[in-house]
Scaffold this motif. Structure first.
Motif, PDB file in Angstrom:
ATOM      1  N   PHE A 418      57.528  38.028  32.957  1.00 37.94           N
ATOM      2  CA  PHE A 418      56.450  37.619  34.034  1.00 37.94           C
ATOM      3  C   PHE A 418      56.555  36.145  34.270  1.00 37.94           C
ATOM      4  CE2 PHE A 418      55.098  41.348  31.886  1.00 37.94           C
ATOM      5  CZ  PHE A 418      54.751  42.227  32.844  1.00 37.94           C
ATOM      6  N   ILE A 443      59.061  39.868  37.176  1.00 35.61           N
ATOM      7  CA  ILE A 443      58.025  39.736  38.213  1.00 35.61           C
ATOM      8  C   ILE A 443      57.679  38.723  38.348  1.00 35.61           C
ATOM      9  CG2 ILE A 443      55.769  40.669  38.657  1.00 35.61           C
ATOM     10  CD1 ILE A 443      56.363  43.258  37.426  1.00 35.61           C
ATOM     11  N   PHE A 444      57.448  38.075  39.536  1.00 34.33           N
ATOM     12  CA  PHE A 444      57.243  36.580  39.840  1.00 34.33           C
ATOM     13  C   PHE A 444      55.778  36.641  40.678  1.00 34.33           C
ATOM     14  CE2 PHE A 444      61.837  36.201  39.255  1.00 34.33           C
ATOM     15  CZ  PHE A 444      61.965  34.962  38.680  1.00 34.33           C
ATOM     16  N   LEU A 445      55.067  35.746  40.025  1.00 33.69           N
ATOM     17  CA  LEU A 445      53.466  35.626  40.788  1.00 33.69           C
ATOM     18  C   LEU A 445      53.548  34.243  41.124  1.00 33.69           C
ATOM     19  CD1 LEU A 445      52.492  37.688  37.874  1.00 33.69           C
ATOM     20  CD2 LEU A 445      51.752  38.516  40.001  1.00 33.69           C
ATOM     21  N   ASP A 468      47.178  35.705  42.803  1.00 37.34           N
ATOM     22  CA  ASP A 468      48.311  35.783  43.431  1.00 37.34           C
ATOM     23  C   ASP A 468      48.485  35.670  44.833  1.00 37.34           C
ATOM     24  OD1 ASP A 468      51.143  35.997  43.247  1.00 37.34           O
ATOM     25  OD2 ASP A 468      51.046  38.197  43.536  1.00 37.34           O
ATOM     26  N   LEU A 470      50.900  35.908  46.378  1.00 38.11           N
ATOM     27  CA  LEU A 470      51.984  36.591  47.229  1.00 38.11           C
ATOM     28  C   LEU A 470      51.363  38.021  47.386  1.00 38.11           C
ATOM     29  CD1 LEU A 470      55.337  35.919  44.909  1.00 38.11           C
ATOM     30  CD2 LEU A 470      54.444  34.934  47.308  1.00 38.11           C
TER      31      LEU A 470
ATOM     32  N   ASN B  25      59.628  37.699  48.908  1.00 34.36           N
ATOM     33  CA  ASN B  25      58.211  37.445  49.842  1.00 34.36           C
ATOM     34  C   ASN B  25      58.666  36.950  51.103  1.00 34.36           C
ATOM     35  OD1 ASN B  25      56.268  39.049  48.052  1.00 34.36           O
ATOM     36  ND2 ASN B  25      57.323  37.814  46.397  1.00 34.36           N
ATOM     37  N   ARG B  48      55.246  45.015  47.491  1.00 30.20           N
ATOM     38  CA  ARG B  48      54.691  44.084  46.627  1.00 30.20           C
ATOM     39  C   ARG B  48      53.789  44.866  45.604  1.00 30.20           C
ATOM     40  NH1 ARG B  48      55.530  39.566  43.897  1.00 30.20           N
ATOM     41  NH2 ARG B  48      53.622  38.634  43.081  1.00 30.20           N
TER      42      ARG B  48
END
Lengths: 644, 382
Positions: A418, A443-445, A468, A470, B25, B48
């Motif tokens: 993460f 997973i990118f936050l 987040d 996003l 995104n 998402r």
């Protein structure tokens, strides 16, 4: 006194003449004493006008010229060349800035702009009258260089300089070469290990004749200036005899026998080390060393290995070099206690520690006795700070974290990564790594600086939460088995070097270059250059690029055998000087030294070090110091002309 | 606070999702999607939520049902995440989650379950015929047709039909009720007046009959417009054929499964021909477009899509053959083909209607209905 002066007033197209009445300025200047010629020109810098000035100087036998045009930053050297081509000393040329200082600054008031231009031209004429012919100073230079820091940048520069024929003294503060790169296993983009790169450079260095490498070595003192630095190098003893034939068995036994145990900085305190050590078996130089800060001198190792000598003493050696290249590198940022739970929550470590951990753990990733499945990377720790001083981006960390995340998944089973980012900056070709990691399911936050991720513990479980951006600012949380702080770069602590060399340091604590675009590896201290990550956060590729450019710059500076310097330096009148020490204490370049001449103690200027800044002039109680090119007579006559 | 579930991606990939993790995104999919508005970003929001594995939110969302897969998002995606196929796999995932028996999930994610149940249900039909079929007479009717109702009397078959229809309705309706609980039951913040449910109900029928929502997937590209409208017309043709056939065999079996041979213009024959032509044309069209992968929506075919098409195709062909054999007086081929026809038809209806691909015909109009009910309720609240 010059008495055949030529004055040229430039229109600069219409840049000047739209606001300054150039004809009026020409007329008034023409009426001044000693002025034999006064002209206006459309573009003074154009080839035809340059030729006209040369002809005027020859025909009218002019002994000084004044050009009233733009800033000397633009065309001082253009017109100095014109003077020289006409057989006039270039320092008998005076430039007056009537564009930036008159027409542009006072475009709202042309009559006043004209008035100011007239005064400035008159002052210029006065300065021209008193101008002296000067010749640049030439000082001899030794084609030898001191490279400080044997990391990748330093070693690469040393090899390049040696190949260009420069004598190189390469010093390394640690007992082993390689710097930070030797601590990293696979490096991003090429996947070769840091050690492979270090070994390749080291093997090249020992085969190259004109490189002398000192490890455990630091600068002790410096005197002299560009072309001719006298450096004292302090060398810490290794406590192993110099011609020791390494016997691995004996070394292992000696390590086992050593009773001392302390946190191993090479592994960022993940493991313990002994006082007699090598960080890894293939480390260079091959001979181990004894850390005397921790050694208790119990003598147990001496009984096993006769090559150990606890009585070795520190040595000082002298070298003379023409230039100094600093490649002292950087360190990872050390987070504050409790910054993202650091040193407060057990399973919070730095990226650098994780990289060491990956190398130390085969098969399973275990930390603090717990098998790791979910890894949370927190980005920009110690970089892009809102409150702290580290406003910069450390450039390498996004890519390094992502590269490490990919390695984790390749080496261990069942890992979930993460990434708690503030925007991913895997610029250039490194973008491929980002793509790879997102395709493998990382997973990118993302959050902004004002709402950073939070790390907290609840019932023995560590969580990371984030608002987040996003996911429409939704609060999200992750159960993390390991929290990795992606820490940025800070320069190495170099207090002693900084005190000795006085290289300017920026607010970010990195060394400052003269100009980031045009003179990126030079400092304002003549003969002292910088390269690699001591200057700014850089990755290895970028460090090597800067070290190669610094190598070229060093070579072009010192390899000709002499260095030309501006003659506009401070000059001390031997009769007036009473040696009061005031000038030496204010000089920022250590250019003034105490000297005895014919039994009298006076101050003397080291021409190589003096930058002609003039700071020593006003402090002198006997007015013994003059700045060549800006003498009292010249400046006073200019002031008279201005207030007339 | 929502907790991220990284294992969800693996689950969703079993339903056919592709590289959706690679989403960075950028929002191109939202920019190009005609369903997006300022409150709802299609299909990025679903991507998402899928990346993060927020199952609760996915299960309460109606978005996947509102999308008719024009495929422009997949064409535009710079990361090749295939958002269109993600929406498709979310529909499969939701079908599994609405199904309280858990069978749908098993059928979608396991080939053993899928083909095992088809074979099992076919075997049930076969066994029933072996033990209970009527006399296999070779005697023909006065018109020269086969006496099918002697071999398989319609009254007995109809009992079976009613049992099957009862089972189908029970499973499908209970799944729709489960969908209602997930969609509206979990939105506790909205109070919905009972009146609204009745007022909006006509939308279920309208959208079931027409798939009008399809027209919201409008595109600016003209040849694509043609492609999409062709798809819609053929889908409509296929679906109406299917419905007519279903009504004929469940409600009017006595009239439809007759031993009489009517004139060609008789409604019994006309309706039958309309339905068989619609089914044949539809199935062949979908077969070809899935094989050619000519459209974005037919590029990726899940194993269950093929199963549905093959079963539908076999049902149609065997039905046509039963008809031909009967009117041309070929007793044995008629009987065997009839048994085979039911062996295909029964598993197709039992599996596809409540648990698999067919159910989207029910979920889509209900999704639009629920969506309208919710937004009407929100308006009242304001």
């Amino acid at each position: 006194m010059k008495n055949r002066i030529g004055v040229y007033i430039c229109h600069c197209g219409s840049n000047i003449s739209d606001y300054v009445d150039v004809e009026k300025v020409k007329e008034i200047a023409g009426k001044e004493d000693s002025v034999v010629l006064s002209k206006t020109t459309m573009f003074a810098c154009s080839d035809s006008v340059q030729k006209e000035i040369i002809d005027d100087i020859k025909e009218q036998k002019l002994d000084a010229i004044v050009v009233a045009s733009c800033s000397p930053k633009l065309h001082l050297f253009t017109f100095r060349n014109v003077a020289q081509r006409a057989g006039l000393n270039p320092y008998n040329y005076i430039q007056v800035n009537v564009r930036e200082q008159c027409s542009w600054a006072h475009s709202d008031n042309p009559p006043k702009a004209t008035e100011k231009a007239i005064k400035l031209v008159k002052a210029g004429i006065e300065k021209a009258k008193h101008s002296q012919p000067l010749t640049p100073i030439s000082i001899p230079s030794n084609n030898a260089v001191l490279v400080v820091g044997a990391g990748i940048a330093g070693m690469r520069a040393a090899i390049e300089l040696a190949e260009m024929g420069t004598e190189v003294f390469l010093i390394e503060r640690e007992y082993f070469v390689g710097g930070r790169a030797s601590q990293w296993n696979e490096l991003f983009s090429t996947n070769e290990t840091g050690r492979e790169v270090v070994s390749r450079l080291y093997n090249k260095i020992i085969k190259t004749n004109n490189i002398t490498l000192f490890t455990g070595a630091d600068i002790d003192s410096k005197s002299g200036g560009v072309g001719n630095f006298d450096i004292k190098i302090k060398i810490k003893p290794r406590h192993i005899k110099p011609n020791c034939k390494l016997d691995l068995e004996n070394f292992k036994k000696a390590v086992e026998a050593c009773p001392v145990d302390f946190d191993d900085p090479f592994n960022f305190n993940l493991t313990k080390q002994k006082a007699i050590y090598k960080n890894y078996p293939s480390e260079f130089p091959e001979i181990p060393a004894i850390d005397f800060d921790h050694c208790t001198k119990c003598g147990k190792c001496v009984k096993i290995c006769s090559e150990i000598d606890l009585d070795q003493k520190e040595e000082i050696i002298n070298v003379n070099v023409g230039a100094i290249l600093l490649t002292t590198g950087s360190s990872p940022y050390e987070p504050e206690i409790s910054e993202f739970g650091y040193k407060e929550i057990d399973n919070v470590i730095t990226l650098q520690q994780l990289k060491r951990l990956i190398e130390l753990r085969e098969g399973e990733l275990i930390y603090q006795g717990k098998k790791i499945k979910n890894v949370a990377f927190i980005y920009c720790v110690g970089s892009r700070q809102v409150l702290g001083e580290n406003k910069y981006c450390s450039r390498y960390c996004c890519t390094s974290a992502i590269h490490t995340a990919i390695m984790l998944k390749e080496k261990y089973k069942g890992i979930n990564n993460f990434h708690f980012t503030r925007g991913v900056r895997t610029y250039g070709k490194q973008e491929i790594l980002y793509n790879k990691s997102s395709k493998q399911g990382d997973i990118f936050l993302q959050s902004f600086a004002d709402s950073p991720a939070e790390v907290y513990n609840e019932k023995g479980q560590t969580f990371v939460k984030i608002k987040d951006v996003l996911t429409t600012d939704k609060q999200l949380e992750v159960k993390a088995d390991l929290v990795v702080l992606v820490t940025g770069m800070v320069p190495r602590e170099n207090n002693s070097i900084n005190n000795i060399l006085k290289v300017p340091i920026g607010r970010d604590k990195f060394y400052n270059e003269i100009h980031p675009k045009l003179r990126p590896v030079e400092t304002v201290i003549d003969g002292v250059l910088i390269a690699g990550s001591c200057q700014a956060p850089l990755n290895i590729t970028e460090s090597v690029k800067s070290s190669l450019s610094a190598a070229a710059k060093v070579n072009s500076l010192i390899s000709k055998g002499e260095i030309e310097l501006e003659p506009t330096l401070a000059q001390i009148d031997k009769l007036l000087c009473e040696w009061c020490d005031k000038c030496t204490s204010v000089c920022p370049y250590s250019a003034i030294e105490k000297k005895e001449v014919n039994g009298k103690v006076i101050a003397e200027v080291n021409e190589a070090n003096c930058k002609g800044c003039g700071i020593c002039l006003p402090v002198c109680p006997t007015n013994a110091i003059q700045l060549i090119g800006y003498t009292d007579v010249e400046i006073e006559s200019m002031i008279d002309a201005l207030i007339d | 606070m929502a907790q991220i579930n990284p294992d969800f991606a693996k689950e969703l990939k079993e339903y056919g999702a592709l590289d959706f993790n690679a989403c960075y995104n950028c929002g191109n999919c939202t920019a190009v999607c005609s369903l997006s508005d300022k409150d709802n970003s299609f299909p990025r929001k679903m991507i998402r939520l899928s990346v993060l594995g927020l199952e609760d939110e996915l299960q309460t969302s109606l978005d996947p049902w509102l999308c008719y897969y024009c495929g422009e998002c997949s064409e535009t995606c710079p990361q090749n995440t295939d958002p269109g196929e993600l929406m498709m796999s979310l529909r499969r995932y939701l079908t599994s989650k609405y199904d309280w028996t858990g069978l749908a999930g098993k059928l979608y994610t396991s080939k053993v379950w899928e083909f095992g149940s088809i074979i099992f249900l076919a075997a049930v039909i076969l066994v029933l015929f072996i033990f209970f079929h009527g006399p296999m007479t070779t005697e023909l009717t006065a018109e020269g047709g086969v006496k099918l109702n002697t071999f398989a009397p319609w009254k007995q078959v109809e009992i079976g039909d009613w049992i099957m229809a009862g089972l189908l309705s029970f499973f499908l309706l209970s799944n729709i009720f489960n969908m209602y609980l997930k969609i509206i039951g979990r939105r506790k913040e909205i109070k919905i007046p009972l009146k609204l449910y009745f007022k909006e109900f006509w939308k279920v029928i309208l959208h079931f009959a027409t798939q009008l929502q399809f027209s919201k997937c409008n595109t600016q590209i003209s040849n694509k417009k043609f492609e999409l409208s062709t798809y819609w017309i053929i889908h409509l043709f296929l679906m109406t054929s299917y419905v007519i056939m279903f009504i004929l065999i469940v409600v009017f079996l006595g009239w439809f499964q007759t031993d009489n041979i009517y004139a060609w213009w008789h409604p019994q024959r006309l309706l039958g021909y309309y339905a068989t032509i619609g089914l044949t044309v539809g199935v062949i069209y979908f077969f070809i477009s899935r094989l050619k992968k000519s459209q974005e929506k037919t590029k990726h075919t899940h194993v269950t899509d093929w199963t549905f098409l093959v079963l539908l195709f076999l049902s149609t062909i065997t039905g046509i053959l039963v008809h031909i054999f009967r009117i041309y007086g070929m007793p044995y081929p008629t009987y065997y083909m009839y048994v085979f026809h039911l062996m295909v038809l029964f598993p197709m209806l039992m599996i596809e209607v409540p648990f698999s691909k067919w159910s989207h015909l029910a979920y889509r109009p209900f999704a639009i209905y629920f969506n309208n009910v919710i937004s009407a309720a929100k308006k009242i609240k304001k």
